[in-house]
Design a protein around this motif. Structure first.
Motif, PDB file in Angstrom:
ATOM      1  N   ASP A  29      20.281   3.914   3.304  1.00  0.00           N
ATOM      2  CA  ASP A  29      19.929   3.680   4.708  1.00  0.00           C
ATOM      3  C   ASP A  29      18.451   3.355   4.880  1.00  0.00           C
ATOM      4  O   ASP A  29      18.056   2.715   5.849  1.00  0.00           O
ATOM      5  CB  ASP A  29      20.277   4.921   5.539  1.00  0.00           C
ATOM      6  N   ALA A  30      17.632   3.822   3.948  1.00  0.00           N
ATOM      7  CA  ALA A  30      16.198   3.521   3.988  1.00  0.00           C
ATOM      8  C   ALA A  30      15.647   3.597   2.575  1.00  0.00           C
ATOM      9  O   ALA A  30      16.144   4.362   1.735  1.00  0.00           O
ATOM     10  CB  ALA A  30      15.458   4.495   4.889  1.00  0.00           C
ATOM     11  N   VAL A  31      14.626   2.789   2.317  1.00  0.00           N
ATOM     12  CA  VAL A  31      13.959   2.779   1.016  1.00  0.00           C
ATOM     13  C   VAL A  31      12.466   2.915   1.252  1.00  0.00           C
ATOM     14  O   VAL A  31      11.893   2.209   2.089  1.00  0.00           O
ATOM     15  CB  VAL A  31      14.242   1.471   0.242  1.00  0.00           C
ATOM     16  N   THR A  32      11.835   3.835   0.541  1.00  0.00           N
ATOM     17  CA  THR A  32      10.382   3.932   0.570  1.00  0.00           C
ATOM     18  C   THR A  32       9.852   3.625  -0.821  1.00  0.00           C
ATOM     19  O   THR A  32      10.532   3.848  -1.831  1.00  0.00           O
ATOM     20  CB  THR A  32       9.891   5.324   1.023  1.00  0.00           C
ATOM     21  N   VAL A  33       8.630   3.107  -0.865  1.00  0.00           N
ATOM     22  CA  VAL A  33       7.966   2.789  -2.129  1.00  0.00           C
ATOM     23  C   VAL A  33       6.546   3.346  -2.061  1.00  0.00           C
ATOM     24  O   VAL A  33       5.974   3.471  -0.975  1.00  0.00           O
ATOM     25  CB  VAL A  33       7.935   1.263  -2.394  1.00  0.00           C
ATOM     26  N   VAL A  34       5.983   3.671  -3.220  1.00  0.00           N
ATOM     27  CA  VAL A  34       4.659   4.297  -3.206  1.00  0.00           C
ATOM     28  C   VAL A  34       3.524   3.276  -3.229  1.00  0.00           C
ATOM     29  O   VAL A  34       2.361   3.650  -3.068  1.00  0.00           O
ATOM     30  CB  VAL A  34       4.498   5.294  -4.380  1.00  0.00           C
ATOM     31  N   SER A  35       3.861   1.988  -3.428  1.00  0.00           N
ATOM     32  CA  SER A  35       2.800   0.974  -3.429  1.00  0.00           C
ATOM     33  C   SER A  35       3.359  -0.380  -3.008  1.00  0.00           C
ATOM     34  O   SER A  35       4.565  -0.642  -3.112  1.00  0.00           O
ATOM     35  CB  SER A  35       2.157   0.854  -4.813  1.00  0.00           C
ATOM     36  N   GLU A  36       2.461  -1.234  -2.549  1.00  0.00           N
ATOM     37  CA  GLU A  36       2.830  -2.597  -2.156  1.00  0.00           C
ATOM     38  C   GLU A  36       3.401  -3.378  -3.334  1.00  0.00           C
ATOM     39  O   GLU A  36       4.258  -4.258  -3.152  1.00  0.00           O
ATOM     40  CB  GLU A  36       1.607  -3.326  -1.593  1.00  0.00           C
ATOM     41  N   ASP A  37       2.928  -3.081  -4.540  1.00  0.00           N
ATOM     42  CA  ASP A  37       3.378  -3.818  -5.727  1.00  0.00           C
ATOM     43  C   ASP A  37       4.877  -3.649  -5.944  1.00  0.00           C
ATOM     44  O   ASP A  37       5.575  -4.588  -6.352  1.00  0.00           O
ATOM     45  CB  ASP A  37       2.623  -3.338  -6.970  1.00  0.00           C
ATOM     46  N   ILE A  38       5.380  -2.452  -5.667  1.00  0.00           N
ATOM     47  CA  ILE A  38       6.810  -2.208  -5.857  1.00  0.00           C
ATOM     48  C   ILE A  38       7.614  -2.963  -4.805  1.00  0.00           C
ATOM     49  O   ILE A  38       8.654  -3.564  -5.109  1.00  0.00           O
ATOM     50  CB  ILE A  38       7.107  -0.700  -5.811  1.00  0.00           C
ATOM     51  N   ALA A  39       7.120  -2.972  -3.569  1.00  0.00           N
ATOM     52  CA  ALA A  39       7.803  -3.732  -2.515  1.00  0.00           C
ATOM     53  C   ALA A  39       7.827  -5.214  -2.868  1.00  0.00           C
ATOM     54  O   ALA A  39       8.848  -5.897  -2.676  1.00  0.00           O
ATOM     55  CB  ALA A  39       7.087  -3.516  -1.180  1.00  0.00           C
ATOM     56  N   ALA A  40       6.711  -5.731  -3.404  1.00  0.00           N
ATOM     57  CA  ALA A  40       6.646  -7.140  -3.789  1.00  0.00           C
ATOM     58  C   ALA A  40       7.625  -7.441  -4.914  1.00  0.00           C
ATOM     59  O   ALA A  40       8.254  -8.515  -4.938  1.00  0.00           O
ATOM     60  CB  ALA A  40       5.220  -7.501  -4.206  1.00  0.00           C
ATOM     61  N   ARG A  41       7.775  -6.521  -5.838  1.00  0.00           N
ATOM     62  CA  ARG A  41       8.700  -6.727  -6.950  1.00  0.00           C
ATOM     63  C   ARG A  41      10.146  -6.782  -6.458  1.00  0.00           C
ATOM     64  O   ARG A  41      10.942  -7.610  -6.921  1.00  0.00           O
ATOM     65  CB  ARG A  41       8.526  -5.621  -7.980  1.00  0.00           C
ATOM     66  N   LEU A  42      10.500  -5.923  -5.507  1.00  0.00           N
ATOM     67  CA  LEU A  42      11.850  -5.959  -4.953  1.00  0.00           C
ATOM     68  C   LEU A  42      12.132  -7.308  -4.304  1.00  0.00           C
ATOM     69  O   LEU A  42      13.203  -7.895  -4.495  1.00  0.00           O
ATOM     70  CB  LEU A  42      12.038  -4.832  -3.938  1.00  0.00           C
ATOM     71  N   ALA A  43      11.150  -7.814  -3.552  1.00  0.00           N
ATOM     72  CA  ALA A  43      11.317  -9.122  -2.913  1.00  0.00           C
ATOM     73  C   ALA A  43      11.444 -10.216  -3.958  1.00  0.00           C
ATOM     74  O   ALA A  43      12.273 -11.123  -3.834  1.00  0.00           O
ATOM     75  CB  ALA A  43      10.135  -9.401  -1.986  1.00  0.00           C
ATOM     76  N   GLN A  44      10.634 -10.129  -4.995  1.00  0.00           N
ATOM     77  CA  GLN A  44      10.671 -11.126  -6.069  1.00  0.00           C
ATOM     78  C   GLN A  44      12.028 -11.142  -6.764  1.00  0.00           C
ATOM     79  O   GLN A  44      12.541 -12.205  -7.137  1.00  0.00           O
ATOM     80  CB  GLN A  44       9.574 -10.810  -7.089  1.00  0.00           C
ATOM     81  N   ASP A  45      12.619  -9.964  -6.916  1.00  0.00           N
ATOM     82  CA  ASP A  45      13.919  -9.852  -7.591  1.00  0.00           C
ATOM     83  C   ASP A  45      15.088 -10.099  -6.641  1.00  0.00           C
ATOM     84  O   ASP A  45      16.249  -9.992  -7.041  1.00  0.00           O
ATOM     85  CB  ASP A  45      14.062  -8.465  -8.226  1.00  0.00           C
ATOM     86  N   GLY A  46      14.796 -10.398  -5.379  1.00  0.00           N
ATOM     87  CA  GLY A  46      15.856 -10.693  -4.416  1.00  0.00           C
ATOM     88  C   GLY A  46      16.642  -9.488  -3.964  1.00  0.00           C
ATOM     89  O   GLY A  46      17.773  -9.611  -3.488  1.00  0.00           O
ATOM     90  N   ILE A  47      16.046  -8.289  -4.076  1.00  0.00           N
ATOM     91  CA  ILE A  47      16.719  -7.067  -3.636  1.00  0.00           C
ATOM     92  C   ILE A  47      16.257  -6.765  -2.215  1.00  0.00           C
ATOM     93  O   ILE A  47      15.077  -6.481  -1.978  1.00  0.00           O
ATOM     94  CB  ILE A  47      16.398  -5.893  -4.572  1.00  0.00           C
ATOM     95  N   ALA A  48      17.169  -6.853  -1.262  1.00  0.00           N
ATOM     96  CA  ALA A  48      16.825  -6.689   0.149  1.00  0.00           C
ATOM     97  C   ALA A  48      17.536  -5.477   0.729  1.00  0.00           C
ATOM     98  O   ALA A  48      18.717  -5.546   1.084  1.00  0.00           O
ATOM     99  CB  ALA A  48      17.202  -7.944   0.934  1.00  0.00           C
ATOM    100  N   PRO A  49      16.840  -4.333   0.823  1.00  0.00           N
ATOM    101  CA  PRO A  49      17.438  -3.161   1.465  1.00  0.00           C
ATOM    102  C   PRO A  49      17.808  -3.455   2.921  1.00  0.00           C
ATOM    103  O   PRO A  49      17.400  -4.479   3.481  1.00  0.00           O
ATOM    104  CB  PRO A  49      16.323  -2.108   1.379  1.00  0.00           C
ATOM    105  N   SER A  50      18.556  -2.536   3.536  1.00  0.00           N
ATOM    106  CA  SER A  50      19.042  -2.763   4.896  1.00  0.00           C
ATOM    107  C   SER A  50      17.906  -2.957   5.890  1.00  0.00           C
ATOM    108  O   SER A  50      18.066  -3.619   6.907  1.00  0.00           O
ATOM    109  CB  SER A  50      19.929  -1.599   5.335  1.00  0.00           C
ATOM    110  N   ARG A  51      16.761  -2.368   5.628  1.00  0.00           N
ATOM    111  CA  ARG A  51      15.561  -2.678   6.397  1.00  0.00           C
ATOM    112  C   ARG A  51      14.397  -2.696   5.426  1.00  0.00           C
ATOM    113  O   ARG A  51      14.477  -2.106   4.344  1.00  0.00           O
ATOM    114  CB  ARG A  51      15.352  -1.682   7.534  1.00  0.00           C
TER     115      ARG A  51
END
Length: 292
Positions: free
Chosen positions: A65-87
């Motif tokens: 239902d929600a995903v938190t990350v400890v740094s911007e780099d991890i969020a960027a990696r998820l986007a790069q890998d095409g992984i899109a959480p519900s928000r």
């Protein structure tokens, strides 16, 4: 066993740290037991997932239902890998208790052999083999050091064998898993903290060492540069030579070493435990009260 525990506890929200395949059990049970799932990604779980974890990563993070990350780099990696959480992933930085992790009232006089300290799981991702090779290079180049490695893991025997093979077994101490007060004591007595990881999110060990006023030499991976904010000497990863040269350079300049420790402490003060707690509390309350 998980279903029975959840039935007994009846949580409104479950916050699971590290995006491992086990999260899928929580996601499967959530609709039946009426709770929401928040997953917190810390670094290697996204940047360098284990081979048996990687195939589950997308399902774990898109099913939560929600995903938190400890740094911007991890969020960027998820986007790069095409992984899109519900928000969109929410960045909540690790916090450090700067009251507990603090410099000593006075630093002891420098010993004949500079004391390096490192902390982490004894696993390949933490790069302790690189650090031990760097220590051997320092000895060979006339800058002998003592090295204390805090932590446990599957690589302990291999790392001890490497230290013996390189002739530095007497200079390397494997302290094992220690309680925070013992770690703090080592930080306060050491001359330098070294982080030789191959991958990191926002390394808490780095923040604790910086809060303790330790000068830092660190591999420039993941969120390390953002975390250090210019208060650490960064080197390319996977390079024992670069690591050894940076350590020798910093240890060879007493005034720069002292200034580096002061900068590290000042930088650590920017990361508030209270702010992190407040951000998590707001997220959990939002999930608990959100309508389906």
């Amino acid at each position: 066993r998980l279903a029975v525990r959840l039935l007994r506890e009846r949580p409104q929200v479950v916050n699971i740290h590290f995006a491992s395949p086990s999260v899928r059990y929580f996601i499967a049970l959530a609709p039946w037991l009426g709770f929401r799932v928040a997953v917190t990604c810390h670094g290697s779980d996204v940047l360098r997932p284990l081979p048996h974890d990687a195939p589950h990563l997308a399902a774990v993070l898109t099913g939560a239902d929600a995903v938190t990350v400890v740094s911007e780099d991890i969020a960027a990696r998820l986007a790069q890998d095409g992984i899109a959480p519900s928000r969109p992933p929410l960045v909540i930085a690790n916090g450090v208790d700067t009251g507990f992790w603090a410099p000593p009232a006075s630093r002891a006089a420098a010993s004949a052999l500079p004391h390096l300290v490192a902390l982490g799981r004894l696993e390949p991702v933490k790069g302790f083999d690189i650090l031990i090779e760097a220590a051997a290079l320092l000895h060979a180049n006339g800058t002998p050091v003592r090295l204390t490695i805090i932590g446990e893991g599957s690589e302990r025997e291999a790392l001890a064998a490497q230290a013996a093979r390189l002739g530095v077994e007497q200079a390397v101490t494997f302290a094992g898993r220690l309680a925070p007060p013992a770690i703090r004591d080592l930080f306060q007595a050491a001359d330098l903290f070294v982080l030789s990881s191959r991958s990191e999110g926002m390394p808490l060990a780095l923040m604790e060492a910086m809060a303790s006023g330790l000068p830092v030499v660190a591999a420039d991976v993941g969120g390390v540069a953002r975390t250090a904010g210019g208060a650490a000497m960064l080197v390319p990863p996977e390079s024992p030579q670069a690591l050894a040269e940076a350590i020798a350079s910093l240890l060879g300049d007493e005034s720069e070493c002292a200034l580096s420790g002061e900068k590290a402490r000042a930088r650590a003060l920017a990361f508030s435990v209270e702010a992190g707690h407040a951000a998590y509390a707001a997220l959990l309350v939002d999930l608990a009260t959100r309508r389906a």
